[in-house]
Design an enzyme around this catalytic site. Sequence first.
Site, mmCIF file in Angstrom:
data_model
loop_
_atom_site.group_PDB
_atom_site.id
_atom_site.type_symbol
_atom_site.label_atom_id
_atom_site.label_comp_id
_atom_site.label_asym_id
_atom_site.label_seq_id
_atom_site.Cartn_x
_atom_site.Cartn_y
_atom_site.Cartn_z
ATOM 1 N N GLY A 1 19.895 -28.880 6.138
ATOM 2 C CA GLY A 1 19.695 -28.196 7.421
ATOM 3 C C GLY A 1 18.806 -26.966 7.297
ATOM 4 N N LEU B 1 27.927 -24.909 4.713
ATOM 5 C CA LEU B 1 27.076 -24.905 5.910
ATOM 6 C C LEU B 1 27.149 -26.234 6.655
ATOM 7 C CD1 LEU B 1 23.862 -23.236 4.402
ATOM 8 C CD2 LEU B 1 25.942 -22.161 5.253
ATOM 9 N N ALA C 1 27.966 -29.019 9.061
ATOM 10 C CA ALA C 1 28.618 -29.004 10.380
ATOM 11 C C ALA C 1 27.895 -29.925 11.348
ATOM 12 C CB ALA C 1 28.618 -27.592 10.971
ATOM 13 N N GLN C 2 28.645 -30.374 12.350
ATOM 14 C CA GLN C 2 28.013 -30.906 13.557
ATOM 15 C C GLN C 2 27.714 -29.631 14.352
ATOM 16 O OE1 GLN C 2 26.511 -31.561 16.453
ATOM 17 N NE2 GLN C 2 28.474 -31.453 17.520
ATOM 18 N N THR D 1 30.666 -18.556 13.565
ATOM 19 C CA THR D 1 29.617 -18.480 14.583
ATOM 20 C C THR D 1 29.979 -17.599 15.770
ATOM 21 O OG1 THR D 1 28.568 -19.795 16.333
ATOM 22 C CG2 THR D 1 30.555 -20.709 15.404
ATOM 23 N N GLU E 1 29.453 -18.382 18.670
ATOM 24 C CA GLU E 1 29.961 -19.246 19.755
ATOM 25 C C GLU E 1 31.456 -19.043 19.958
ATOM 26 O OE1 GLU E 1 26.853 -20.684 21.535
ATOM 27 O OE2 GLU E 1 28.691 -21.766 21.997
ATOM 28 N N TYR F 1 32.817 -27.492 19.994
ATOM 29 C CA TYR F 1 32.196 -26.929 18.785
ATOM 30 C C TYR F 1 32.845 -25.592 18.445
ATOM 31 C CZ TYR F 1 28.756 -24.384 15.954
ATOM 32 O OH TYR F 1 28.145 -23.629 14.975
ATOM 33 N N LYS G 1 35.132 -24.506 15.193
ATOM 34 C CA LYS G 1 34.710 -23.431 14.283
ATOM 35 C C LYS G 1 35.739 -22.308 14.237
ATOM 36 C CE LYS G 1 30.585 -24.359 12.465
ATOM 37 N NZ LYS G 1 30.203 -24.155 11.061
ATOM 38 N N ARG H 1 13.833 -24.740 12.389
ATOM 39 C CA ARG H 1 14.964 -24.984 13.285
ATOM 40 C C ARG H 1 14.923 -26.430 13.783
ATOM 41 N NH1 ARG H 1 20.109 -23.817 14.867
ATOM 42 N NH2 ARG H 1 20.221 -22.257 16.512
HETATM 43 P P1 NAP Z 1 21.852 -27.719 10.872
HETATM 44 O O1 NAP Z 1 20.377 -27.499 10.683
HETATM 45 O O2 NAP Z 1 22.309 -28.582 11.983
HETATM 46 O O3 NAP Z 1 22.449 -28.292 9.489
HETATM 47 C C1 NAP Z 1 23.742 -28.815 9.408
HETATM 48 C C2 NAP Z 1 23.925 -29.460 8.047
HETATM 49 O O4 NAP Z 1 25.239 -30.030 7.977
HETATM 50 C C3 NAP Z 1 22.934 -30.604 7.757
HETATM 51 O O5 NAP Z 1 22.518 -30.510 6.422
HETATM 52 C C4 NAP Z 1 23.801 -31.838 7.960
HETATM 53 O O6 NAP Z 1 23.379 -32.968 7.214
HETATM 54 C C5 NAP Z 1 25.137 -31.330 7.412
HETATM 55 N N1 NAP Z 1 26.268 -32.181 7.811
HETATM 56 C C6 NAP Z 1 26.607 -32.560 9.071
HETATM 57 N N2 NAP Z 1 27.706 -33.347 9.045
HETATM 58 C C7 NAP Z 1 28.055 -33.472 7.740
HETATM 59 C C8 NAP Z 1 29.105 -34.166 7.080
HETATM 60 N N3 NAP Z 1 29.998 -34.887 7.765
HETATM 61 N N4 NAP Z 1 29.184 -34.082 5.718
HETATM 62 C C9 NAP Z 1 28.285 -33.359 5.038
HETATM 63 N N5 NAP Z 1 27.255 -32.680 5.605
HETATM 64 C C10 NAP Z 1 27.155 -32.735 6.951
HETATM 65 O O7 NAP Z 1 22.579 -26.311 11.036
HETATM 66 P P2 NAP Z 1 22.082 -24.841 10.619
HETATM 67 O O8 NAP Z 1 21.424 -24.228 11.792
HETATM 68 O O9 NAP Z 1 21.424 -24.887 9.303
HETATM 69 O O10 NAP Z 1 23.501 -24.103 10.504
HETATM 70 C C11 NAP Z 1 24.214 -24.057 9.272
HETATM 71 C C12 NAP Z 1 25.669 -23.739 9.540
HETATM 72 O O11 NAP Z 1 25.766 -22.477 10.197
HETATM 73 C C13 NAP Z 1 26.390 -24.729 10.452
HETATM 74 O O12 NAP Z 1 27.713 -24.797 9.996
HETATM 75 C C14 NAP Z 1 26.331 -24.075 11.822
HETATM 76 O O13 NAP Z 1 27.416 -24.537 12.613
HETATM 77 C C15 NAP Z 1 26.465 -22.619 11.438
HETATM 78 N N6 NAP Z 1 25.841 -21.655 12.344
HETATM 79 C C16 NAP Z 1 24.526 -21.767 12.677
HETATM 80 C C17 NAP Z 1 23.941 -20.809 13.488
HETATM 81 C C18 NAP Z 1 22.483 -20.891 13.868
HETATM 82 O O14 NAP Z 1 22.093 -20.192 14.817
HETATM 83 N N7 NAP Z 1 21.670 -21.664 13.162
HETATM 84 C C19 NAP Z 1 24.697 -19.714 13.940
HETATM 85 C C20 NAP Z 1 26.037 -19.625 13.558
HETATM 86 C C21 NAP Z 1 26.592 -20.579 12.741
HETATM 87 P P3 NAP Z 1 22.425 -34.122 7.819
HETATM 88 O O15 NAP Z 1 21.035 -33.691 7.463
HETATM 89 O O16 NAP Z 1 22.894 -35.331 7.116
HETATM 90 O O17 NAP Z 1 22.667 -34.168 9.301
HETATM 91 O O1 G4F Z 2 19.707 -23.279 21.303
HETATM 92 P P1 G4F Z 2 21.056 -23.686 21.772
HETATM 93 O O2 G4F Z 2 21.346 -25.139 21.816
HETATM 94 O O3 G4F Z 2 22.075 -22.901 20.845
HETATM 95 P P2 G4F Z 2 23.623 -22.520 21.010
HETATM 96 O O4 G4F Z 2 24.308 -23.445 21.927
HETATM 97 O O5 G4F Z 2 23.700 -21.079 21.307
HETATM 98 O O6 G4F Z 2 24.178 -22.819 19.540
HETATM 99 C C1 G4F Z 2 23.482 -22.380 18.375
HETATM 100 O O7 G4F Z 2 23.890 -21.076 18.054
HETATM 101 C C2 G4F Z 2 25.283 -20.951 17.701
HETATM 102 C C3 G4F Z 2 25.527 -19.469 17.400
HETATM 103 O O8 G4F Z 2 25.857 -18.798 18.582
HETATM 104 C C4 G4F Z 2 25.562 -21.831 16.491
HETATM 105 F F1 G4F Z 2 26.871 -21.702 16.132
HETATM 106 C C5 G4F Z 2 25.258 -23.274 16.836
HETATM 107 O O9 G4F Z 2 25.459 -24.101 15.679
HETATM 108 C C6 G4F Z 2 23.791 -23.373 17.255
HETATM 109 O O10 G4F Z 2 22.975 -23.078 16.141
HETATM 110 O O11 G4F Z 2 21.332 -23.096 23.230
HETATM 111 C C7 G4F Z 2 21.173 -21.717 23.507
HETATM 112 C C8 G4F Z 2 21.313 -21.505 25.018
HETATM 113 C C9 G4F Z 2 22.534 -22.172 25.646
HETATM 114 O O12 G4F Z 2 23.117 -21.292 26.579
HETATM 115 C C10 G4F Z 2 21.969 -23.378 26.387
HETATM 116 O O13 G4F Z 2 22.714 -23.765 27.534
HETATM 117 O O14 G4F Z 2 20.174 -22.125 25.646
HETATM 118 C C11 G4F Z 2 20.608 -22.834 26.787
HETATM 119 N N1 G4F Z 2 19.626 -23.882 27.083
HETATM 120 C C12 G4F Z 2 18.894 -23.935 28.229
HETATM 121 N N2 G4F Z 2 18.125 -25.038 28.224
HETATM 122 C C13 G4F Z 2 19.323 -24.944 26.331
HETATM 123 C C14 G4F Z 2 18.383 -25.679 27.051
HETATM 124 N N3 G4F Z 2 19.768 -25.344 25.120
HETATM 125 C C15 G4F Z 2 19.229 -26.477 24.595
HETATM 126 N N4 G4F Z 2 19.609 -26.859 23.362
HETATM 127 N N5 G4F Z 2 18.314 -27.245 25.285
HETATM 128 C C16 G4F Z 2 17.870 -26.894 26.521
HETATM 129 O O15 G4F Z 2 17.058 -27.593 27.126
#
Ligand code: NAP
Ligand code: G4F
Length: 343
Positions: free
Chosen positions: A11, A80, A82-83, A125, A127, A149, A153, A184
């Site tokens: 990821g 890390l 996660a769905q 997170t 969230e 989600y 979490k 991303r």
């Molecule tokens: P991401 O790009 O969606 O990556 C998620 C990773 O989890 C991928 O490598 C995915 O593998 C793996 N995964 C999913 N299901 C799995 C399973 N059943 N067994 C093993 N691996 C699995 O997410 P990210 O943005 O890097 O985020 C990393 C972590 O931080 C996540 O836990 C997310 O919920 C958390 N988080 C993210 C944000 C953000 O803004 N990015 C903020 C707060 C928390 P595949 O490639 O096989 O799908």
């Molecule tokens: O980019 P988003 O899908 O991120 P969201 O839902 O905030 O979640 C991300 O951040 C979390 C941390 O707070 C992580 F835990 C989680 O794993 C992920 O990385 O949506 C951001 C905002 C939402 O309010 C959504 O309703 O954007 C709004 N939005 C508006 N139009 C949209 C869209 N989101 C998406 N994905 N696609 C749209 O077309």
Amino acid sequence: MAKVLITGISGQDGAFLARGLLEKGHEVYGAMRRGSTSKTGRLNELGIRDKINYCTLEVTEFANVQNVLNEIRPDQIYNLAAQSFVADSFQFPHYTSDVNYMGVLNILEAMRILKLDTKLYQASTSEMYGDVLEKPQTEKTPFNPLSPYAVSKLGAHSLVVNYRQAYDMFATSGILFNHESELRGLEFVTRKITSWLAEIKLQGKDALPLGNLSSVRDWGYAPEYTDMMIKMLEHDKPDDFVISTNTEYTVRDFLFMAAQEVGFDLHSEGEGLEEKCFDRKTGKLIAYVDPRYFRASDVVYLRGDNTKAQEMLGWKPEILAPEIARRMAIYDLKKAALNTPGL
Ligand code: NAP
Ligand code: G4F
């Protein structure tokens, strides 16, 4: 040098974290679940694909988790996996809970049963704050989740607190606010915007459909956030930390900032479901509201108070939303010009 296992290495965060750990001289093990296509695109993009020891891990399978941990016996685990797509969690609540909650329980139980003296980082997170009860949000703000989600979490977050207290484990949770980058996933709103705008500009793609344009996020830059994950495990004791920039922008703001970089000067007409964004120069429709992207319940305001991380970890975010939008747009313009699909 520590032996470090990263789950979810394929990821966005996994890739940046692996690079940061390698730069510090650590031995990195990358856990991936099997797939029919290659999952090393991001690692390749960062030039580190061949520097990682790979293993297959499915976090929902306890026996598999136990075997992998027993074989590697890592000094540190960054969980890390996660769905991670909130919108999908409404379609797949059981699956989301299996991965995001049971997966963490499996790791904690394996660590306990194997008596591993391993430090664990759990990806919590913002969230979890959901329908926020305080502005801005701190480590002490009560959680009020709004999606399957976020509930999964929050369950995992509580497990980490419990295992820390009950078994004296070094288990830390980073409550990370949204963080974005050129790597991303394409379904998240920031990258959806930058990749789509670039394709409108260079490939004549149709206008961009979006959901709630007024939703507010505290967007940071992913490589800075993964550096903070490392600092959290280098800290002398396990704890919970908010990682955020303490700034706020709407989805509309991000759209307009990215559009500027791509060469569109946007203005909005209409409100709510009728809102449409046009380019001032050409009058062309660039983006519009499409209710298909609304969520059953949406988190509409997030802004994190990072005082604790600033004071205890020396945290100072450098790259804020305008610069993130600029970097992502430049990257996606290059991709669109070369006609290479995004990662
Ligand atoms: P991401 O790009 O969606 O990556 C998620 C990773 O989890 C991928 O490598 C995915 O593998 C793996 N995964 C999913 N299901 C799995 C399973 N059943 N067994 C093993 N691996 C699995 O997410 P990210 O943005 O890097 O985020 C990393 C972590 O931080 C996540 O836990 C997310 O919920 C958390 N988080 C993210 C944000 C953000 O803004 N990015 C903020 C707060 C928390 P595949 O490639 O096989 O799908
Ligand atoms: O980019 P988003 O899908 O991120 P969201 O839902 O905030 O979640 C991300 O951040 C979390 C941390 O707070 C992580 F835990 C989680 O794993 C992920 O990385 O949506 C951001 C905002 C939402 O309010 C959504 O309703 O954007 C709004 N939005 C508006 N139009 C949209 C869209 N989101 C998406 N994905 N696609 C749209 O077309």
